[in-house]
Design an enzyme around this catalytic site. Structure first.
Site, PDB file in Angstrom:
ATOM      1  N   GLU A   1       0.804  -1.223   0.000  1.00  0.00           N
ATOM      2  CA  GLU A   1       0.000   0.000   0.000  1.00  0.00           C
ATOM      3  C   GLU A   1       0.834   1.269   0.000  1.00  0.00           C
ATOM      4  O   GLU A   1       0.503   2.230  -0.671  1.00  0.00           O
ATOM      5  CB  GLU A   1      -0.941   0.014   1.215  1.00  0.00           C
ATOM      6  CG  GLU A   1      -2.130  -0.909   1.048  1.00  0.00           C
ATOM      7  CD  GLU A   1      -3.049  -0.866   2.257  1.00  0.00           C
ATOM      8  OE1 GLU A   1      -3.387   0.238   2.698  1.00  0.00           O
ATOM      9  OE2 GLU A   1      -3.412  -1.947   2.750  1.00  0.00           O
TER      10      GLU A   1
ATOM     11  N   ASP B   1      -2.488  -4.438   3.535  1.00  0.00           N
ATOM     12  CA  ASP B   1      -2.658  -4.663   4.977  1.00  0.00           C
ATOM     13  C   ASP B   1      -3.543  -5.874   5.294  1.00  0.00           C
ATOM     14  O   ASP B   1      -4.486  -6.185   4.546  1.00  0.00           O
ATOM     15  CB  ASP B   1      -3.261  -3.417   5.637  1.00  0.00           C
ATOM     16  CG  ASP B   1      -2.241  -2.285   5.728  1.00  0.00           C
ATOM     17  OD1 ASP B   1      -1.056  -2.546   5.514  1.00  0.00           O
ATOM     18  OD2 ASP B   1      -2.657  -1.144   6.001  1.00  0.00           O
TER      19      ASP B   1
ATOM     20  N   ASP C   1      -6.256  -6.706   6.840  1.00  0.00           N
ATOM     21  CA  ASP C   1      -7.587  -6.457   7.396  1.00  0.00           C
ATOM     22  C   ASP C   1      -8.587  -6.307   6.251  1.00  0.00           C
ATOM     23  O   ASP C   1      -8.242  -6.499   5.079  1.00  0.00           O
ATOM     24  CB  ASP C   1      -7.582  -5.208   8.298  1.00  0.00           C
ATOM     25  CG  ASP C   1      -7.063  -3.966   7.578  1.00  0.00           C
ATOM     26  OD1 ASP C   1      -6.960  -3.978   6.334  1.00  0.00           O
ATOM     27  OD2 ASP C   1      -6.761  -2.972   8.263  1.00  0.00           O
TER      28      ASP C   1
ATOM     29  N   GLU D   1      -9.995  -3.703   4.898  1.00  0.00           N
ATOM     30  CA  GLU D   1      -9.644  -2.645   3.946  1.00  0.00           C
ATOM     31  C   GLU D   1      -8.516  -3.111   3.041  1.00  0.00           C
ATOM     32  O   GLU D   1      -8.543  -2.896   1.825  1.00  0.00           O
ATOM     33  CB  GLU D   1      -9.246  -1.380   4.714  1.00  0.00           C
ATOM     34  CG  GLU D   1      -9.523  -0.085   3.997  1.00  0.00           C
ATOM     35  CD  GLU D   1     -11.002   0.218   3.868  1.00  0.00           C
ATOM     36  OE1 GLU D   1     -11.376   0.845   2.855  1.00  0.00           O
ATOM     37  OE2 GLU D   1     -11.797  -0.173   4.742  1.00  0.00           O
TER      38      GLU D   1
ATOM     39  N   TYR E   1       1.318  -4.949  13.252  1.00  0.00           N
ATOM     40  CA  TYR E   1       0.226  -4.206  12.604  1.00  0.00           C
ATOM     41  C   TYR E   1      -0.613  -3.456  13.628  1.00  0.00           C
ATOM     42  O   TYR E   1      -0.941  -3.985  14.687  1.00  0.00           O
ATOM     43  CB  TYR E   1      -0.653  -5.162  11.792  1.00  0.00           C
ATOM     44  CG  TYR E   1      -1.625  -4.436  10.898  1.00  0.00           C
ATOM     45  CD1 TYR E   1      -1.179  -3.476  10.002  1.00  0.00           C
ATOM     46  CD2 TYR E   1      -2.992  -4.697  10.965  1.00  0.00           C
ATOM     47  CE1 TYR E   1      -2.062  -2.793   9.183  1.00  0.00           C
ATOM     48  CE2 TYR E   1      -3.883  -4.025  10.144  1.00  0.00           C
ATOM     49  CZ  TYR E   1      -3.414  -3.070   9.259  1.00  0.00           C
ATOM     50  OH  TYR E   1      -4.299  -2.385   8.456  1.00  0.00           O
TER      51      TYR E   1
ATOM     52  N   ARG F   1      -3.733  -1.984  13.468  1.00  0.00           N
ATOM     53  CA  ARG F   1      -5.204  -1.999  13.534  1.00  0.00           C
ATOM     54  C   ARG F   1      -5.654  -3.398  13.944  1.00  0.00           C
ATOM     55  O   ARG F   1      -5.727  -4.299  13.125  1.00  0.00           O
ATOM     56  CB  ARG F   1      -5.818  -1.588  12.196  1.00  0.00           C
ATOM     57  CG  ARG F   1      -5.516  -0.138  11.838  1.00  0.00           C
ATOM     58  CD  ARG F   1      -6.110   0.282  10.504  1.00  0.00           C
ATOM     59  NE  ARG F   1      -5.754   1.661  10.196  1.00  0.00           N
ATOM     60  CZ  ARG F   1      -4.645   2.028   9.554  1.00  0.00           C
ATOM     61  NH1 ARG F   1      -3.793   1.099   9.136  1.00  0.00           N
ATOM     62  NH2 ARG F   1      -4.387   3.299   9.317  1.00  0.00           N
TER      63      ARG F   1
ATOM     64  N   HIS G   1      -3.809 -11.493  12.826  1.00  0.00           N
ATOM     65  CA  HIS G   1      -3.671 -10.396  13.785  1.00  0.00           C
ATOM     66  C   HIS G   1      -3.129 -10.834  15.138  1.00  0.00           C
ATOM     67  O   HIS G   1      -3.489 -11.865  15.679  1.00  0.00           O
ATOM     68  CB  HIS G   1      -5.025  -9.705  13.990  1.00  0.00           C
ATOM     69  CG  HIS G   1      -5.423  -8.851  12.833  1.00  0.00           C
ATOM     70  ND1 HIS G   1      -5.699  -7.519  12.939  1.00  0.00           N
ATOM     71  CD2 HIS G   1      -5.564  -9.148  11.524  1.00  0.00           C
ATOM     72  CE1 HIS G   1      -6.013  -7.035  11.755  1.00  0.00           C
ATOM     73  NE2 HIS G   1      -5.940  -8.014  10.880  1.00  0.00           N
TER      74      HIS G   1
END
Length: 699
Positions: free
Chosen positions: A9, A82, A84, A86, A300, A302, A346
């Site tokens: 990203e 990432d 997640d 998104e 990470y 989030r 995560h």
């Protein structure tokens, strides 16, 4: 020529990853999303099963063209956005735009940017997870529906530039509800009593607090009640009736989630949620460390998980053993994760290399980066350590039937406190004599009685709002910071000295939302939507079902609001203030900061000045009118029109009523009048009939 292309990203992340991969790999960045809904329209095809209409984001065409050229040169493409919802959606949009087969194993995820994590992720490449993508699509469409349906209505009924949002409007309501609680709060009087007692053979006196009597706790509510107790205590004999010595364990904290990191950074470092996330992103993507190159310093950022990988857990415990000793290492079952659903990718937020201590890399970090990294590092190391242990002593003392208590705790093993100390870990400083027992002879030195008044609920801070949103199940780790940033940027909420206050504009928007879109700003409704999005993510609910069930009710509410909602009157109201430049009577206008006075002769005359609304109350200091004023950030208060010559001000609306007890002015709190002198405490019901008569006479 490289055989493989890795797309991430951000350029910073690309630079860090490139270091770990050889010449066979090219690493490029998409710089976030490459496709989204068009800004000029809703972007949803309601007639064809709610199909989204995506377009290439303006300015991304050239980047996509470059990526397409690179795709043709290589044997395989890896999408490394990432880990997640998104990030999964960005990978899917990239796959679509670059015409990649999204069923092939070209998606890789990693929780930290380290050589091992990157290499392992390449071995575990998978297909794009469409459940994750659909969960993001559903969230994006729900947000678009609320924003694009309700915002134009606010423009039409109030003023242009306003906005509504699925999460931001609920956050605004929560803050408004707290403001209402504060305004309606009526202080309640209470008293405390402490006795200073000499223990025979000891130099320092013992401070004991009044508790009650033999039947239990007694709340002292009035001065008369206090005087009655003091009278009974005159010449009373004080005697120790019980001494208990015990042990208290204070568990080590869990490592940070996004929410707890934001809360702690706000409390300890005074960082806004937005600043915390910006700094954490920099630490995650990589910082240039002297002698080592670019290194991703944290995992990470989030996440709502407190899970730690076995590898990270083992390295942390080895570090603690070497630097603190074996007795500080936590037991195996320490800090096991909560019952929350955990995504495999995560973990909690932690340093990628525990031996990279904050002091070791301090010179390579900015001051703000260092302070956040130090907070994350200390919290993680503390989470792998033994609890702190205290020796506690509690004493009961009786005097003529009344019970007093005193207690103290002594730290006997610091455990995790050797690394991580917070405000909550500060212990009482009271020290008790070891020789104190039921035979100790006590002599009263003096008693100290104090009057207090209960305090209203505290205004929200960014930290406490994040905590409340999380507890209510509203929003997700990635949404807290942008939600708070938006309501402040829209001037619905003002931030002063950490506290969040509703502005006049925020009150108007919240009132409209409550009246016309009660379900949108309903806490339970919004939390239920979040739960449904989680069900989409695990594949148990179709994303089209969520979207198609939501829109018809929203559309109906918008149509009803268009018919029933009255337009907020913002027509120019003529005042008796004369323009000193042209002699016309100035009118009230509405700007981004609220009301102001302007000359109606615009554009010939451009004179403007601040507008202050009178409330029909005389200033208690100088007799001139009290007006509604605002702080620089938009918070409302009441002050004298002759400011700065007269410095009278109050946050509560003052009245012309005088306190019958002390003569000070009374202020409004809900349906009650309260003396503005805090030490007085007098309250009385508001005379509604009198107010109505005054309003009618003014008309």
């Amino acid at each position: 020529m490289p055989k493989y292309l890795v797309i991430v990203e951000s350029p910073a992340k690309a630079k860090t990853i490139k270091k770990f991969l050889g010449s066979n790999y090219e690493v490029l960045a998409s710089s976030g999303h490459v496709r989204d809904f068009p800004k000029s329209q809703m972007g949803i095809d309601f007639e064809h099963d709610y199909e989204p209409k995506y377009i290439t984001i303006r300015g991304k065409g050239e980047l996509l063209a470059k990526l397409r050229k690179e795709v043709k040169k290589v044997d395989k493409v890896y999408l490394a956005t990432d880990p997640d919802r998104e990030g999964e959606a960005i990978s899917w949009h990239l796959a679509t735009a670059l015409k990649l087969d999204d069923t092939l194993p070209n998606r890789i995820t990693f929780n930290e940017i380290t050589k091992n994590a990157i290499k392992n992720s390449l071995k575990q490449a998978r297909a794009i997870d469409m459940n994750l993508v659909n969960s993001q699509q559903a969230r994006r469409m729900l947000d678009r529906m609320v924003g694009y349906c309700i915002s134009p209505l606010l423009w039409q009924k109030v003023k242009r530039g306003l906005s509504a949002g699925r999460v931001q409007s609920v956050a605004l309501r929560i803050i408004c509800d707290r403001e209402d609680e504060i305004n309606a709060f009526v202080p309640k009087e209470y008293w405390t009593l402490e006795s200073s007692i000499k223990v025979e053979g000891e130099k320092k006196p013992l401070i004991a607090k009044f508790y009650g009597d033999e039947s239990g706790k007694i709340e002292i509510e009035t001065e008369e009640q206090m005087n009655e107790i003091l009278k009974k205590l005159e010449n009373a004999e004080y005697k120790v009736t019980d001494v208990k010595v015990g042990e208290r364990i204070k568990k080590a904290p869990l490592p940070f989630t996004t929410s707890t990191m934001q809360q702690e950074a706000a409390k300890v470092l005074n960082y806004s949620t937005q600043k915390t996330m910006r700094l954490a992103q920099q630490l995650y993507e990589g910082v240039d460390i002297k002698g080592s190159g670019t290194i991703g310093l944290i995992s990470y950022l989030r996440t709502d998980s407190t899970r730690i990988s076995d590898e990270a857990d083992a390295s942390a415990k080895e570090f603690i053993k070497e630097n603190y000793s074996e007795k500080y290492v936590a037991a195996e079952d320490s800090n096991k994760n909560s019952n929350k659903k955990i995504q495999d990718a995560h973990e909690a937020i932690r340093p990628t290399y525990v031996d990279m201590t904050p002091t070791k890399i301090k010179e390579s970090l900015s001051r703000d980066q260092f302070r956040l990294y130090q907070l994350i590092w200390k919290r993680f190391v503390a989470s792998r350590m033994q609890p702190a242990k205290y020796e506690t002593t509690s004493v009961k003392i009786m005097a003529n039937g009344y019970r007093f208590t005193t207690s103290a705790s002594k730290l006997v093993f610091d455990g995790y406190l050797s690394v991580y100390n917070t405000e909550d870990d500060k212990e009482e400083t009271n020290k008790l004599s070891k020789s104190l027992d039921i035979d100790s002879k006590l002599t009263l030195i003096e008693t100290d009685s104090k009057q207090h008044f209960t305090q209203p609920p505290a205004h929200f801070t960014e930290a406490s709002l994040v905590k409340t949103l999380e507890e209510l199940g509203i929003g997700r780790p990635s949404t807290y910071a942008p939600t708070i940033t938006t309501i402040i940027a829209r001037r619905y909420v003002a931030k002063e000295n950490k506290n969040l206050y509703v502005t006049e504009l925020g009150e108007i928007v919240n009132k409209i939302m409550l009246e016309a879109f009660s379900s949108i700003v309903d806490v339970n409704f919004t939390a239920n939507l979040e739960m449904l999005l989680d069900r989409v993510e695990d594949g148990s609910v179709s994303w089209k079902t969520v979207v198609s069930n939501f829109y018809p009710d929203l559309d109906e509410a918008v149509q009803n609001a268009e018919k029933k909602l009255e337009k907020i009157n913002i027509e120019d109201e003529v005042t008796d203030v004369v323009c000193e430049e042209c002699g016309r009577n100035m009118v009230i206008k509405y700007g981004p900061h609220g009301k102001f006075l302007a000359c109606p002769g615009f554009p010939e005359c451009r004179n403007t000045k601040a507008y202050f609304e009178k409330i029909g109350v005389a200033c208690p200091k100088c007799g001139k009118d009290v007006v509604i004023r605002k702080t620089k950030k938009g918070r409302k208060y009441f002050g004298c029109e002759d400011n700065p010559e007269c410095d009278f001000m109050t946050w509560q609306k003052p009245t012309n009523e005088k306190c019958p007890k002390c003569g000070t002015i009374m202020v409004e709190r809900g349906n009650t009048l309260v003396c503005s002198e805090e030490t007085c405490g007098h309250t009385q019901p508001k005379d509604v009939n009198k107010e109505q008569k005054e309003d009618n006479s003014n008309k």
